[in-house]
Write a protein that holds these residues in place. Structure first.
Motif, PDB file in Angstrom:
ATOM      1  N   LYS A  24       0.820  -1.215   0.000  1.00  0.00           N
ATOM      2  CA  LYS A  24       0.000   0.000   0.000  1.00  0.00           C
ATOM      3  C   LYS A  24       0.856   1.269   0.000  1.00  0.00           C
ATOM      4  O   LYS A  24       0.365   2.357   0.307  1.00  0.00           O
ATOM      5  CB  LYS A  24      -0.903   0.000   1.233  1.00  0.00           C
ATOM      6  N   GLU A  39      -4.285   7.200   7.219  1.00  0.00           N
ATOM      7  CA  GLU A  39      -4.231   6.321   6.053  1.00  0.00           C
ATOM      8  C   GLU A  39      -3.578   4.996   6.429  1.00  0.00           C
ATOM      9  O   GLU A  39      -4.046   3.924   6.035  1.00  0.00           O
ATOM     10  CB  GLU A  39      -3.438   6.997   4.924  1.00  0.00           C
ATOM     11  N   SER A  42      -5.874   2.812   8.465  1.00  0.00           N
ATOM     12  CA  SER A  42      -7.036   2.278   7.747  1.00  0.00           C
ATOM     13  C   SER A  42      -6.667   1.210   6.721  1.00  0.00           C
ATOM     14  O   SER A  42      -7.535   0.699   6.014  1.00  0.00           O
ATOM     15  CB  SER A  42      -7.771   3.420   7.027  1.00  0.00           C
ATOM     16  N   LEU A  43      -5.361   0.859   6.641  1.00  0.00           N
ATOM     17  CA  LEU A  43      -4.944  -0.137   5.664  1.00  0.00           C
ATOM     18  C   LEU A  43      -5.610  -1.480   5.940  1.00  0.00           C
ATOM     19  O   LEU A  43      -5.750  -1.884   7.096  1.00  0.00           O
ATOM     20  CB  LEU A  43      -3.417  -0.310   5.685  1.00  0.00           C
ATOM     21  N   GLY A  44      -6.007  -2.149   4.889  1.00  0.00           N
ATOM     22  CA  GLY A  44      -6.638  -3.455   5.046  1.00  0.00           C
ATOM     23  C   GLY A  44      -6.639  -4.211   3.744  1.00  0.00           C
ATOM     24  O   GLY A  44      -6.045  -3.780   2.748  1.00  0.00           O
ATOM     25  N   PHE A  45      -7.289  -5.354   3.736  1.00  0.00           N
ATOM     26  CA  PHE A  45      -7.355  -6.209   2.556  1.00  0.00           C
ATOM     27  C   PHE A  45      -8.707  -6.042   1.868  1.00  0.00           C
ATOM     28  O   PHE A  45      -9.751  -5.934   2.519  1.00  0.00           O
ATOM     29  CB  PHE A  45      -7.148  -7.668   2.947  1.00  0.00           C
ATOM     30  N   LYS A  46      -8.681  -6.044   0.549  1.00  0.00           N
ATOM     31  CA  LYS A  46      -9.913  -5.872  -0.222  1.00  0.00           C
ATOM     32  C   LYS A  46     -10.365  -7.161  -0.906  1.00  0.00           C
ATOM     33  O   LYS A  46     -11.472  -7.226  -1.426  1.00  0.00           O
ATOM     34  CB  LYS A  46      -9.715  -4.788  -1.282  1.00  0.00           C
ATOM     35  N   SER A  47      -9.500  -8.164  -0.916  1.00  0.00           N
ATOM     36  CA  SER A  47      -9.872  -9.416  -1.568  1.00  0.00           C
ATOM     37  C   SER A  47      -9.016 -10.549  -1.030  1.00  0.00           C
ATOM     38  O   SER A  47      -7.970 -10.330  -0.404  1.00  0.00           O
ATOM     39  CB  SER A  47      -9.677  -9.310  -3.086  1.00  0.00           C
ATOM     40  N   GLU A  48      -9.470 -11.775  -1.305  1.00  0.00           N
ATOM     41  CA  GLU A  48      -8.703 -12.951  -0.894  1.00  0.00           C
ATOM     42  C   GLU A  48      -7.371 -12.993  -1.626  1.00  0.00           C
ATOM     43  O   GLU A  48      -6.346 -13.411  -1.064  1.00  0.00           O
ATOM     44  CB  GLU A  48      -9.514 -14.209  -1.187  1.00  0.00           C
ATOM     45  N   GLU A  50      -5.575 -10.486  -2.553  1.00  0.00           N
ATOM     46  CA  GLU A  50      -4.671  -9.528  -1.932  1.00  0.00           C
ATOM     47  C   GLU A  50      -4.077 -10.107  -0.652  1.00  0.00           C
ATOM     48  O   GLU A  50      -2.888  -9.915  -0.371  1.00  0.00           O
ATOM     49  CB  GLU A  50      -5.421  -8.233  -1.629  1.00  0.00           C
TER      50      GLU A  50
END
Length: 265
Positions: A24, A39, A42-48, A50
């Motif tokens: 990111k 920012e 708030s980082l995270g995963f958006k899909s499997e 990823e």
């Protein structure tokens, strides 16, 4: 969470966090300075997919990181939680804080540098001692990088460092004589950092630590000459005698690098 539970490694989360930041990176850098902390939080995963990519990068980072990093991380984090307000622990943490603030690179133990276990990192040792000391005993996976060369033969120094640049990405470990503060190591480290070398570390205890492993038969020393060896003579209280070397016994930089790479492989 499945990965963390299956691995059972308390350090995995740190490498996952680093991998997530790398993934990111652009989003964090593009954020306004005042909003950058939010920012990051708030980082995270958006899909499997990823998640899979970040875990793969985390495992790669873990595999290419010296074990010494885990020991220092343990003292600064998990050990702190386990030992609470132990005053000795606070002193240890102070040492780690000092290292993080002032050290130019990570330090690793001599044992880790010479380890030959499957899966262990392979280090290319840059021996920063004077040439006479190197010729009287050195690690088989080391080449001489005498900082005096930078002053007396700058062209040769530049040529040798340029040869090392072709190996950039390999783990380079700088080794001094064993003094707590070693300007020779610092000089070479500064030169390599200025040339954007990555994966740099310094050996804790320097040649003296390597010599201790040699005495316990945990590692071989090439060209060990007791009458000229810095450690042997220091313990015997005598002045070192430089070994005699014929011109044929002094390979050029390319030959030395090639022979060392063969030993590392």
């Amino acid at each position: 969470w499945d990965h963390l539970l299956v691995e059972g490694d308390p350090f995995s989360i740190y490498f996952i966090a680093a991998a997530l930041l790398i993934t990111k990176r652009d989003a964090v850098l593009e954020a306004e300075k005042a909003h950058a902390p939010a920012e990051v939080c708030s980082l995270g995963f958006k899909s499997e997919e990823e998640v899979t990519a970040v875990l793969a990068l985390a495992q790669q980072l873990d595999g290419s990181t010296p074990r010494a990093f885990r020991r220092k991380l343990f003292k600064a984090t998990l050990h702190h939680e386990l030992c609470g307000a132990d005053p000795i622990l606070h002193l240890a943490n102070a040492d780690i804080d000092t290292m993080l603030q002032h050290a130019l690179c990570l330090t690793v133990t001599a044992s880790e540098v010479v380890r030959k276990e499957p899966g262990s990192l392979k280090f290319f040792v840059l021996d920063c001692r004077p040439t006479d000391q190197f010729n009287a005993g050195h690690l088989p996976t080391g080449v001489s990088l005498d900082p005096e060369m930078l002053r007396t033969r700058p062209e040769d120094f530049t040529r040798l460092v340029s040869s090392l640049e072709t190996l950039n990405g390999m783990h380079f470990c700088l080794m001094g004589a064993g003094e707590e503060s070693d300007p020779q190591v610092d000089t070479n480290l500064g030169q390599l950092l200025a040339r954007q070398f990555t994966h740099l570390s310094m050996m804790e205890g320097g040649y003296e630590a390597a010599h201790t492993l040699f005495e316990s038969k945990e590692v071989d020393l090439s060209d060990h000459y007791p009458r000229g060896c810095y450690v042997c003579c220091k313990r015997a209280g005598v002045k070192p005698v430089a070994p005699c070397m014929s011109p044929q016994a002094k390979p050029d930089h390319a030959s030395r690098l090639g022979a060392t790479l063969g030993k590392i492989a």
